[in-house]
Motif scaffolding. Structure first.
Motif, PDB file in Angstrom:
ATOM      1  N   GLY A  51       0.768  -1.227   0.000  1.00  0.00           N
ATOM      2  CA  GLY A  51       0.000   0.000   0.000  1.00  0.00           C
ATOM      3  C   GLY A  51       0.804   1.284   0.000  1.00  0.00           C
ATOM      4  N   ARG A  52       2.140   1.194  -0.102  1.00  0.00           N
ATOM      5  CA  ARG A  52       2.979   2.396  -0.099  1.00  0.00           C
ATOM      6  C   ARG A  52       3.887   2.391  -1.319  1.00  0.00           C
ATOM      7  NH1 ARG A  52       5.852   3.381   5.574  1.00  0.00           N
ATOM      8  NH2 ARG A  52       6.263   5.348   4.477  1.00  0.00           N
ATOM      9  N   GLU A  53       4.232   3.598  -1.780  1.00  0.00           N
ATOM     10  CA  GLU A  53       5.134   3.745  -2.918  1.00  0.00           C
ATOM     11  C   GLU A  53       6.573   3.786  -2.427  1.00  0.00           C
ATOM     12  OE1 GLU A  53       4.428   3.854  -6.145  1.00  0.00           O
ATOM     13  OE2 GLU A  53       2.242   3.753  -5.947  1.00  0.00           O
ATOM     14  N   HIS A  54       7.433   2.993  -3.063  1.00  0.00           N
ATOM     15  CA  HIS A  54       8.847   2.936  -2.695  1.00  0.00           C
ATOM     16  C   HIS A  54       9.694   3.071  -3.959  1.00  0.00           C
ATOM     17  CE1 HIS A  54       8.002   1.359   1.398  1.00  0.00           C
ATOM     18  NE2 HIS A  54       6.988   0.757   0.803  1.00  0.00           N
ATOM     19  N   PRO A  55      10.713   3.948  -3.970  1.00  0.00           N
ATOM     20  CA  PRO A  55      11.627   3.990  -5.114  1.00  0.00           C
ATOM     21  C   PRO A  55      12.488   2.735  -5.133  1.00  0.00           C
ATOM     22  CG  PRO A  55      12.407   5.445  -3.370  1.00  0.00           C
ATOM     23  CD  PRO A  55      11.059   4.948  -2.933  1.00  0.00           C
ATOM     24  N   ILE A  56      12.717   2.200  -6.312  1.00  0.00           N
ATOM     25  CA  ILE A  56      13.544   1.008  -6.406  1.00  0.00           C
ATOM     26  C   ILE A  56      14.987   1.370  -6.043  1.00  0.00           C
ATOM     27  CG2 ILE A  56      12.031  -0.008  -8.138  1.00  0.00           C
ATOM     28  CD1 ILE A  56      14.160   0.667 -10.240  1.00  0.00           C
ATOM     29  N   GLY A  74       2.070  -4.203 -10.568  1.00  0.00           N
ATOM     30  CA  GLY A  74       0.920  -3.328 -10.709  1.00  0.00           C
ATOM     31  C   GLY A  74       1.105  -2.159 -11.643  1.00  0.00           C
ATOM     32  N   ARG A  75       2.245  -2.091 -12.335  1.00  0.00           N
ATOM     33  CA  ARG A  75       2.495  -0.986 -13.259  1.00  0.00           C
ATOM     34  C   ARG A  75       2.713  -1.506 -14.667  1.00  0.00           C
ATOM     35  NH1 ARG A  75       6.925   3.306 -11.802  1.00  0.00           N
ATOM     36  NH2 ARG A  75       6.055   4.029 -13.778  1.00  0.00           N
ATOM     37  N   ASP A  76       2.271  -0.719 -15.648  1.00  0.00           N
ATOM     38  CA  ASP A  76       2.516  -1.041 -17.048  1.00  0.00           C
ATOM     39  C   ASP A  76       3.751  -0.284 -17.521  1.00  0.00           C
ATOM     40  OD1 ASP A  76       0.290  -2.776 -17.700  1.00  0.00           O
ATOM     41  OD2 ASP A  76      -0.980  -1.010 -17.370  1.00  0.00           O
ATOM     42  N   PHE A  77       4.630  -0.999 -18.231  1.00  0.00           N
ATOM     43  CA  PHE A  77       5.855  -0.406 -18.741  1.00  0.00           C
ATOM     44  C   PHE A  77       5.863  -0.506 -20.264  1.00  0.00           C
ATOM     45  CE2 PHE A  77       6.866  -1.503 -14.417  1.00  0.00           C
ATOM     46  CZ  PHE A  77       7.684  -0.483 -13.976  1.00  0.00           C
ATOM     47  N   SER A  78       6.084   0.627 -20.918  1.00  0.00           N
ATOM     48  CA  SER A  78       6.230   0.676 -22.367  1.00  0.00           C
ATOM     49  C   SER A  78       7.680   0.997 -22.691  1.00  0.00           C
ATOM     50  CB  SER A  78       5.314   1.739 -22.981  1.00  0.00           C
ATOM     51  OG  SER A  78       3.954   1.408 -22.765  1.00  0.00           O
ATOM     52  N   PRO A  79       8.262   0.354 -23.704  1.00  0.00           N
ATOM     53  CA  PRO A  79       9.695   0.518 -23.955  1.00  0.00           C
ATOM     54  C   PRO A  79      10.027   1.837 -24.635  1.00  0.00           C
ATOM     55  CG  PRO A  79       8.747  -0.938 -25.589  1.00  0.00           C
ATOM     56  CD  PRO A  79       7.648  -0.638 -24.604  1.00  0.00           C
ATOM     57  N   LEU A  80      11.194   2.350 -24.304  1.00  0.00           N
ATOM     58  CA  LEU A  80      11.798   3.420 -25.074  1.00  0.00           C
ATOM     59  C   LEU A  80      12.339   2.842 -26.380  1.00  0.00           C
ATOM     60  CD1 LEU A  80      13.861   5.045 -22.175  1.00  0.00           C
ATOM     61  CD2 LEU A  80      11.793   5.997 -23.215  1.00  0.00           C
TER      62      LEU A  80
END
Length: 210
Positions: A51-56, A74-80
């Protein structure tokens, strides 16, 4: 040119875990290290845990073909778009694997940047659905040597280290993600002063099922 077969080291027979030393050769590997460190748009995204945001605890970038999208934590990643130097490395790795009888066609690369011994990656398997059932993953290490720690999911034997020197290629063949977890643990203290390390993990992302 691909390295001769004698340059390969078998770390495990089953599942297949191999290391190739001197993929690019120096000074090419060192030039690539400095070029990518300067030219890649490094980010430090946050992930939601409990339930909390943490920087990797590292910096990273995701590059590849436009359709190579994936979902993680839980996040979607699109490539550069591909950096041109990485397309050359991709072709070199694919040629090396073909010489070992392993066909590979990668469409993406995850770049992780570890600036010091505090930067790390926790225990995990690369088993996202987008990677398919039995992925082959190839990871090129550049810069400071650090060990990638492996452990069996069923704890059949003790955990072990795979030391990854500058310009080494680690290949995790089919079955590795099903049977093993891996982590880059922190290296602290006067006896462990690692500097900059880049890890380039080439993968093939499968189309999403709708």
């Amino acid at each position: 040119m691909p390295m001769p077969s004698t340059a390969w080291h078998t770390l495990l027979d089953s599942p297949p875990l191999w290391r190739l030393d001197g993929l690019l050769g120096d000074p090419a590997a060192t030039r690539l290290l400095h070029r990518l460190a300067a030219e890649i748009p490094w980010e430090r995204p946050t992930l939601r845990l409990y339930g909390r945001e943490h920087p990797i605890p590292r910096h990273q970038a995701w590059m590849g073909d436009p359709q190579a999208r994936y979902r993680y934590s839980g996040r979607d990643f699109s490539p550069l778009p591909w950096h041109p130097a990485l397309l050359e490395v991709k072709a070199e790795i694919e040629a090396c694997l073909a010489g070992r009888g392993q066909a590979a066609s990668f469409n993406s690369v995850l770049l992780n940047r570890y600036d010091d011994g505090e930067a790390r990656m926790g225990w995990h398997s690369d088993d996202e659905p987008e990677l398919g059932e039995a992925p082959l993953i190839a990871a090129l290490s550049l810069g400071a040597e650090r060990p990638l720690r492996f452990r069996w999911k069923d704890r059949r034997t003790a955990a072990f280290n795979a030391w990854l020197p500058h310009d080494s290629l680690l290949v995790m063949g089919p079955g590795c993600q099903d049977m093993l977890q891996h982590a880059l643990l922190p290296r602290k203290g006067r006896n462990h002063p690692p500097g900059l390390r880049l890890n380039l993990t080439f993968r093939r992302i499968q189309p999403r099922q709708r």
